[in-house]
Design an enzyme around this catalytic site. Structure first.
Site, mmCIF file in Angstrom:
data_model
loop_
_atom_site.group_PDB
_atom_site.id
_atom_site.type_symbol
_atom_site.label_atom_id
_atom_site.label_comp_id
_atom_site.label_asym_id
_atom_site.label_seq_id
_atom_site.Cartn_x
_atom_site.Cartn_y
_atom_site.Cartn_z
ATOM 1 N N TYR A 5 8.262 14.336 6.213
ATOM 2 C CA TYR A 5 8.301 12.951 6.318
ATOM 3 C C TYR A 5 9.236 12.589 5.189
ATOM 4 O O TYR A 5 10.226 11.781 5.261
ATOM 5 C CB TYR A 5 6.815 12.229 5.884
ATOM 6 C CG TYR A 5 7.158 10.666 5.724
ATOM 7 C CD1 TYR A 5 7.675 9.855 6.875
ATOM 8 C CD2 TYR A 5 6.388 10.284 4.711
ATOM 9 C CE1 TYR A 5 7.818 8.367 6.319
ATOM 10 C CE2 TYR A 5 6.514 9.008 4.116
ATOM 11 C CZ TYR A 5 7.317 7.969 5.035
ATOM 12 O OH TYR A 5 7.224 6.846 4.619
ATOM 13 N N ALA A 14 12.092 0.841 11.091
ATOM 14 C CA ALA A 14 11.670 1.692 12.169
ATOM 15 C C ALA A 14 11.805 3.078 11.705
ATOM 16 O O ALA A 14 12.494 3.565 11.349
ATOM 17 C CB ALA A 14 12.400 1.582 13.287
ATOM 18 N N ASN A 27 13.859 11.185 14.730
ATOM 19 C CA ASN A 27 13.696 9.749 14.802
ATOM 20 C C ASN A 27 14.302 9.095 13.258
ATOM 21 O O ASN A 27 14.829 8.377 13.260
ATOM 22 C CB ASN A 27 12.150 9.395 14.693
ATOM 23 C CG ASN A 27 11.474 9.401 16.093
ATOM 24 O OD1 ASN A 27 12.367 9.651 17.040
ATOM 25 N ND2 ASN A 27 10.352 9.610 16.026
ATOM 26 N N ASP A 64 0.117 16.792 0.458
ATOM 27 C CA ASP A 64 -0.321 15.582 -0.594
ATOM 28 C C ASP A 64 -0.281 15.777 -1.992
ATOM 29 O O ASP A 64 -0.813 16.735 -2.578
ATOM 30 C CB ASP A 64 -1.736 15.233 -0.404
ATOM 31 C CG ASP A 64 -2.106 14.042 0.735
ATOM 32 O OD1 ASP A 64 -1.111 13.318 0.956
ATOM 33 O OD2 ASP A 64 -3.184 14.021 1.125
ATOM 34 N N LEU A 91 8.090 -0.162 20.219
ATOM 35 C CA LEU A 91 6.554 -0.259 20.272
ATOM 36 C C LEU A 91 5.881 0.936 20.382
ATOM 37 O O LEU A 91 4.730 1.164 20.870
ATOM 38 C CB LEU A 91 6.415 -1.240 21.622
ATOM 39 C CG LEU A 91 6.740 -2.709 21.346
ATOM 40 C CD1 LEU A 91 6.390 -3.437 22.537
ATOM 41 C CD2 LEU A 91 6.194 -3.327 20.150
ATOM 42 N N TYR A 106 3.600 -3.047 10.643
ATOM 43 C CA TYR A 106 2.888 -3.807 9.734
ATOM 44 C C TYR A 106 3.932 -4.164 8.484
ATOM 45 O O TYR A 106 4.045 -5.405 8.456
ATOM 46 C CB TYR A 106 1.867 -2.540 8.655
ATOM 47 C CG TYR A 106 1.173 -2.933 7.600
ATOM 48 C CD1 TYR A 106 0.560 -4.031 7.417
ATOM 49 C CD2 TYR A 106 1.120 -1.843 6.677
ATOM 50 C CE1 TYR A 106 0.033 -4.350 6.236
ATOM 51 C CE2 TYR A 106 0.379 -2.159 5.456
ATOM 52 C CZ TYR A 106 -0.062 -3.509 5.320
ATOM 53 O OH TYR A 106 -0.912 -3.649 4.060
ATOM 54 N N SER A 139 -13.661 10.843 5.453
ATOM 55 C CA SER A 139 -13.294 12.262 4.508
ATOM 56 C C SER A 139 -12.332 12.096 3.382
ATOM 57 O O SER A 139 -11.418 11.343 3.367
ATOM 58 C CB SER A 139 -12.535 13.194 5.662
ATOM 59 O OG SER A 139 -13.368 13.172 6.749
ATOM 60 N N ILE A 158 16.336 2.600 17.681
ATOM 61 C CA ILE A 158 17.208 2.349 16.750
ATOM 62 C C ILE A 158 18.512 3.532 17.228
ATOM 63 O O ILE A 158 19.454 3.123 16.972
ATOM 64 C CB ILE A 158 16.713 2.635 15.378
ATOM 65 C CG1 ILE A 158 16.098 3.945 15.419
ATOM 66 C CG2 ILE A 158 16.085 1.820 14.885
ATOM 67 C CD1 ILE A 158 15.673 4.481 13.979
HETATM 68 N N1 UDP Z 1 -6.905 10.095 2.288
HETATM 69 C C1 UDP Z 1 -8.367 10.611 2.360
HETATM 70 N N2 UDP Z 1 -9.147 10.370 3.543
HETATM 71 C C2 UDP Z 1 -8.360 9.944 4.568
HETATM 72 C C3 UDP Z 1 -6.966 9.366 4.418
HETATM 73 C C4 UDP Z 1 -6.351 9.585 3.273
HETATM 74 O O1 UDP Z 1 -8.842 11.040 1.285
HETATM 75 O O2 UDP Z 1 -9.091 9.817 5.607
HETATM 76 C C5 UDP Z 1 -6.136 10.114 1.045
HETATM 77 C C6 UDP Z 1 -5.006 10.853 1.084
HETATM 78 O O3 UDP Z 1 -5.051 12.506 0.846
HETATM 79 C C7 UDP Z 1 -4.344 10.386 -0.013
HETATM 80 C C8 UDP Z 1 -4.507 9.056 0.003
HETATM 81 O O4 UDP Z 1 -5.827 9.065 0.607
HETATM 82 O O5 UDP Z 1 -4.428 11.099 -1.182
HETATM 83 C C9 UDP Z 1 -3.789 7.843 0.504
HETATM 84 O O6 UDP Z 1 -3.344 8.244 1.831
HETATM 85 P P1 UDP Z 1 -2.629 7.555 2.976
HETATM 86 O O7 UDP Z 1 -2.561 8.251 3.885
HETATM 87 O O8 UDP Z 1 -3.225 6.149 3.059
HETATM 88 O O9 UDP Z 1 -1.351 7.173 2.241
HETATM 89 P P2 UDP Z 1 -0.299 8.152 1.613
HETATM 90 O O10 UDP Z 1 -0.309 8.494 0.160
HETATM 91 O O11 UDP Z 1 -0.301 9.549 2.357
HETATM 92 O O12 UDP Z 1 1.170 7.527 2.026
#
Ligand code: UDP
Length: 325
Positions: free
Chosen positions: A143, A76, A94, A284, A39, A17, A206, A58
């Site tokens: 990550y 990547a 990776n 998160d 890919l 992306y 969700s 890579i």
């Molecule tokens: N999120 C959510 N439901 C989903 C996917 C993501 O509530 O199905 C929330 C996630 O917990 C975070 C925000 O949306 O607070 C953004 O998540 P995303 O995975 O898009 O990006 P990240 O912040 O992890 O890079």
């Protein structure tokens, strides 16, 4: 935004992306682009027109790099927070192992400039304020830890071997650019998931936790348009200086809650979006918002597409086109 001379760039992850949109911007500025992508998560259709393509890893960058390249833009990576918690080894392998091989290959080939896709996830759970590049780094998931380790590796390479490098710490990327948009399989990111609900491809979205210390209890993220982000890479190439590792946050300096994002998708699409409250997603942080000061001052960059409705509209148009093709 154009650079004067035409240069040749290796873009790792250019079938993904952000890498694809950045490669498109380089091509539009008159540069030569070679995409290196295995890919595994990218798509052949994600390649911008005019780019040369090498199907490879890579880890094998030494096979593909030679002194004719002016710089590497390194996108990547494995990039899913949840997956990294479940399978951390993949992230060390990776992201850290792969980048080590890439840096070694760059040094051997005499390619002295790098722009790296780092992430806000390097900061961990910072509380409520906007993050600056000197904010404490304490990743809450493998990550973010793997990307931070790479930032440290790059800093060492700059100090020891004179590499010119910029690590761009992306916040939450959104929107689309021409034919290029966000698509993952499986999809885990909020905006494309909510759009799948709007398209009837998924029953509900969700909401991962509604008990965070935020205005509506859901997580706050700083969304940045992918075209703004891509432009910043061209700025980074211009300012990269031998021996310096510049770290730069890229966001809009403001945030939206998960519920605000869902509400924006409802407004843009006019569709019903059922939501279900689910437990917090491990790893998160509650709030991730960027300070944009360094990007403005050092890169000479300002975001021009900060409006969430605009980002969601671009993403919606891309998702609809893709669903019907
Ligand atoms: N999120 C959510 N439901 C989903 C996917 C993501 O509530 O199905 C929330 C996630 O917990 C975070 C925000 O949306 O607070 C953004 O998540 P995303 O995975 O898009 O990006 P990240 O912040 O992890 O890079």
């Amino acid at each position: 935004m154009s650079e004067t001379a035409s240069s040749k760039y290796l873009v790792t992850g250019g079938a993904g992306y952000v890498g694809g949109v950045a490669a498109a911007h380089l091509l539009e500025a008159g540069h030569e682009v070679v995409v290196l992508d295995d890919l595994t998560t990218g798509f052949r259709e994600g390649l911008p027109r005019g780019a040369s393509f090498v199907h490879g890893r890579i880890q094998d960058a030494a096979r593909y790099l030679d002194p004719s390249f002016d710089a590497v833009l390194h996108f990547a990576a494995s990039s899913q927070v949840g997956e990294s918690v479940a399978n951390p080894g993949k992230y060390w392998d990776n992201n850290v192992g792969g980048t080590l091989a890439l840096l070694t290959a760059m040094r051997a080939a005499g390619v002295g400039k790098l722009v790296f896709s780092s992430t806000a996830a390097t900061y961990g759970d910072p509380g409520q304020g906007a993050l600056t590049e000197t904010s404490a780094t304490a990743p809450t998931n493998p990550y973010g830890a793997s990307k931070l380790a790479v930032d440290h590796m790059i800093a060492g390479e700059c100090a020891a071997h004179g590499l010119a490098a910029v690590s761009l710490r992306y916040f939450n990327v959104a929107g689309a650019y021409g034919e290029l948009g966000e698509r993952h399989d499986p999809e885990t990111h909020l905006i494309p998931l909510v759009l799948q609900v709007a398209l009837g491809q998924r029953e509900s979205v969700s909401v991962f936790g509604e008990d965070y210390p935020t205005p509506d209890g859901t997580c706050v993220r700083d969304y940045i348009h992918v075209a703004d982000l891509a432009r910043a890479h061209l700025c980074a190439l211009r300012v990269a200086t031998p021996g310096e590792h510049l770290v730069c946050n890229l966001g809009n300096g403001g945030g939206f809650t998960v519920r605000e994002v869902i509400e924006t998708v409802r407004k843009v699409t006019g569709r019903e979006i059922p939501e279900i409250v689910a437990p917090r997603r491990p790893g998160d942080p509650a709030v991730l918002v960027a300070s944009t000061r360094t990007a403005r001052e050092r890169l000479g960059w300002t975001p021009t597409r900060s409006d969430l409705t605009g980002m969601v509209t671009d993403a919606w148009n891309f998702a609809r086109r893709n669903a019907s093709s």
